[in-house]
Design an enzyme around this catalytic site. Structure first.
Site, PDB file in Angstrom:
ATOM      1  N   ASP A 107       0.007 -23.860   7.882  1.00  0.00           N
ATOM      2  CA  ASP A 107       0.479 -24.094   7.094  1.00  0.00           C
ATOM      3  C   ASP A 107       1.287 -24.729   6.821  1.00  0.00           C
ATOM      4  O   ASP A 107       2.364 -25.413   5.664  1.00  0.00           O
ATOM      5  CB  ASP A 107       0.816 -22.484   5.997  1.00  0.00           C
TER       6      ASP A 107
ATOM      7  N   CYS B 221     -13.156  -5.129  -4.100  1.00  0.00           N
ATOM      8  CA  CYS B 221     -12.361  -5.301  -5.303  1.00  0.00           C
ATOM      9  C   CYS B 221     -12.818  -4.559  -5.594  1.00  0.00           C
ATOM     10  O   CYS B 221     -11.909  -3.523  -6.528  1.00  0.00           O
ATOM     11  CB  CYS B 221     -11.534  -6.755  -6.246  1.00  0.00           C
TER      12      CYS B 221
ATOM     13  N   CYS C  14     -10.700  -2.556  -9.361  1.00  0.00           N
ATOM     14  CA  CYS C  14      -9.814  -2.651  -9.745  1.00  0.00           C
ATOM     15  C   CYS C  14      -8.718  -3.582 -10.239  1.00  0.00           C
ATOM     16  O   CYS C  14      -9.237  -4.868 -10.004  1.00  0.00           O
ATOM     17  CB  CYS C  14      -9.311  -2.082  -7.636  1.00  0.00           C
TER      18      CYS C  14
ATOM     19  N   CYS D  21       3.504 -18.286 -12.186  1.00  0.00           N
ATOM     20  CA  CYS D  21       4.046 -17.951 -10.832  1.00  0.00           C
ATOM     21  C   CYS D  21       5.078 -17.560 -10.571  1.00  0.00           C
ATOM     22  O   CYS D  21       5.869 -18.382 -10.209  1.00  0.00           O
ATOM     23  CB  CYS D  21       3.192 -17.397  -9.452  1.00  0.00           C
TER      24      CYS D  21
ATOM     25  N   CYS E  39       7.686 -13.212  -4.452  1.00  0.00           N
ATOM     26  CA  CYS E  39       7.306 -12.228  -5.428  1.00  0.00           C
ATOM     27  C   CYS E  39       6.103 -11.092  -4.466  1.00  0.00           C
ATOM     28  O   CYS E  39       4.835 -11.816  -3.957  1.00  0.00           O
ATOM     29  CB  CYS E  39       7.381 -12.563  -6.599  1.00  0.00           C
TER      30      CYS E  39
ATOM     31  N   CYS F 261      -1.768  -3.359  -4.084  1.00  0.00           N
ATOM     32  CA  CYS F 261      -3.530  -3.579  -3.786  1.00  0.00           C
ATOM     33  C   CYS F 261      -3.835  -2.196  -3.104  1.00  0.00           C
ATOM     34  O   CYS F 261      -3.170  -2.001  -1.452  1.00  0.00           O
ATOM     35  CB  CYS F 261      -3.844  -4.535  -2.614  1.00  0.00           C
TER      36      CYS F 261
END
Length: 378
Positions: free
Chosen positions: A139, A193, A196, A219, A246, A253
């Site tokens: 990162d 996914c 969902c 966000c 957050c 999930c």
């Protein structure tokens, strides 16, 4: 550099074993050109303005969209993941309005520092065995780790845009080793996914324009970490007591049910950061802030932005006993803090705010703070 199939297979096997010994939970390989679709997707997101005021994303778009543009010698990329699965439900604290909610990843030491040393050691082994050049990224460069990790078989990008793993759910830190060696790519997982939409449905600010798309401007994690100005009024109530990050979309999930608690003790929550009292955080001076978060990624946002977040949480607490802490920050050096203090005090104790209004206006020169005194409360 290309090695013989037998020697390459042995090298990859050795790297996998060493990666596991170093504490990596996931390992995969992608060809440097495995995601030719990235430039178009990135440019579309930038054109829509979804990056907010993260100008560095636009400035590095060419290199971010293509590993070879970042480093022309790259032929293969090893993607590695470290599980940071929490020991308890990270959303439970959202119901405790006098407490601060800190994102799971930031409840202990900065993961960049933990992973970087491990990556360098593994990259050194690769370089010694193959003779090929290597570069390590955690990162710290324009690398799109999540889609590359998807190509390397670590998981898939879920509808919340975060990488989802069959073994670790949404709780994986990612790191990358670029190499000039040509290594056999892993088999990617298909997107799993299904129908969902839990991650989309729970978002407090509806930050997903569509599945697999994120508008960072809405966000909360972006707003209370990356955004440098006042929290926009329309998102303050939704912020609740989230003072850093957050986790809502990650925590719901369904694939998390397979995730285990992190093996890395330095990634597990410190007791004092699981549910810290807003009152204690609001009293921190700059020195106390730096001491409390000395090894934490939270320190990077600085004392003023942190207090901004804490004061918004105090304003959302509904606890009039915290009004005095907001009032004590009306004359803070930082306009960012003063503005948040005005909002919090007006929310919790409008009569006390009215009593202080004229005196504060007389000595205030910052337009953003002046506006806080007259803005409609949301």
């Amino acid at each position: 550099m290309t090695a013989s199939p037998l020697s390459t297979d042995k090298l990859v096997a050795e790297l996998r074993i060493r990666a596991a010994a170093l504490g990596f939970d996931s390992f995969g390989i992608a060809a440097a050109g495995a995601r030719p679709d990235l430039p178009a997707k990135l440019n579309a997101a930038l054109a829509a303005g979804w990056h907010g005021d993260m100008d560095w994303m636009a400035q590095t778009a060419e290199r971010r969209g293509s590993p070879k543009a970042l480093w022309p010698e790259a032929r293969s990329i090893i993607l590695l993941g470290v599980n940071y699965g929490p020991e308890s439900d990270p959303l439970a604290v959202l119901g405790e309005r006098d407490r601060g909610a800190i994102s799971v990843y930031a409840r202990n030491r900065d993961y960049h520092e933990i992973i970087k040393g491990k990556l360098k050691e593994l990259a050194g082994l690769l370089s010694r065995r193959s003779g090929a050049a290597v570069k390590v990224f955690v990162d710290t460069a324009p690398v799109m780790e999540k889609p590359l990790a998807e190509a390397a078989g670590l998981g898939w990008q879920g509808k919340h845009t975060v990488l989802v793993s069959r073994e670790f759910g949404s709780w994986l830190f990612l790191g990358a080793i670029f190499t000039a060696a040509e290594l056999p790519p892993s088999t990617p997982h298909g997107e799993s996914c299904g129908s969902c939409t839990r991650c989309l449905d729970i978002c407090p600010t509806k930050a997903f324009p569509a599945p697999f798309q994120l508008d960072a401007r809405k966000c909360l994690a972006y707003l209370n970490i990356e955004h440098q100005g006042p929290i926009p009024h329309q998102f303050r109530a939704a912020m609740g007591n989230r003072i850093y990050g957050c986790d809502d979309c990650l925590a719901v999930c369904p694939w998390n049910k397979f995730a285990s608690v992190s093996r890395e003790a330095r990634l597990r929550a410190r007791a004092d950061l699981e549910r810290p009292a807003l009152a204690d955080l609001a009293r921190l001076d700059d020195g106390g802030f730096r001491q409390l978060f000395a090894a934490s990624p939270i320190k990077r946002i600085g004392h003023a932005r942190f207090l901004r977040n804490v004061l918004i949480a105090i304003g959302n607490s509904g606890d009039a006993e915290l009004a005095g802490l907001a009032e004590s920050r009306l004359e803070a050096e930082s306009a960012l803090v003063r503005g948040a203090a005005v909002w919090a005090l007006r929310r919790l104790a409008p009569h006390r705010a009215a009593a202080r209004r004229l005196a504060c206006l007389a000595q205030e020169s910052d337009n953003t703070v002046l506006l806080e005194w007259s803005a409609d409360l949301q």
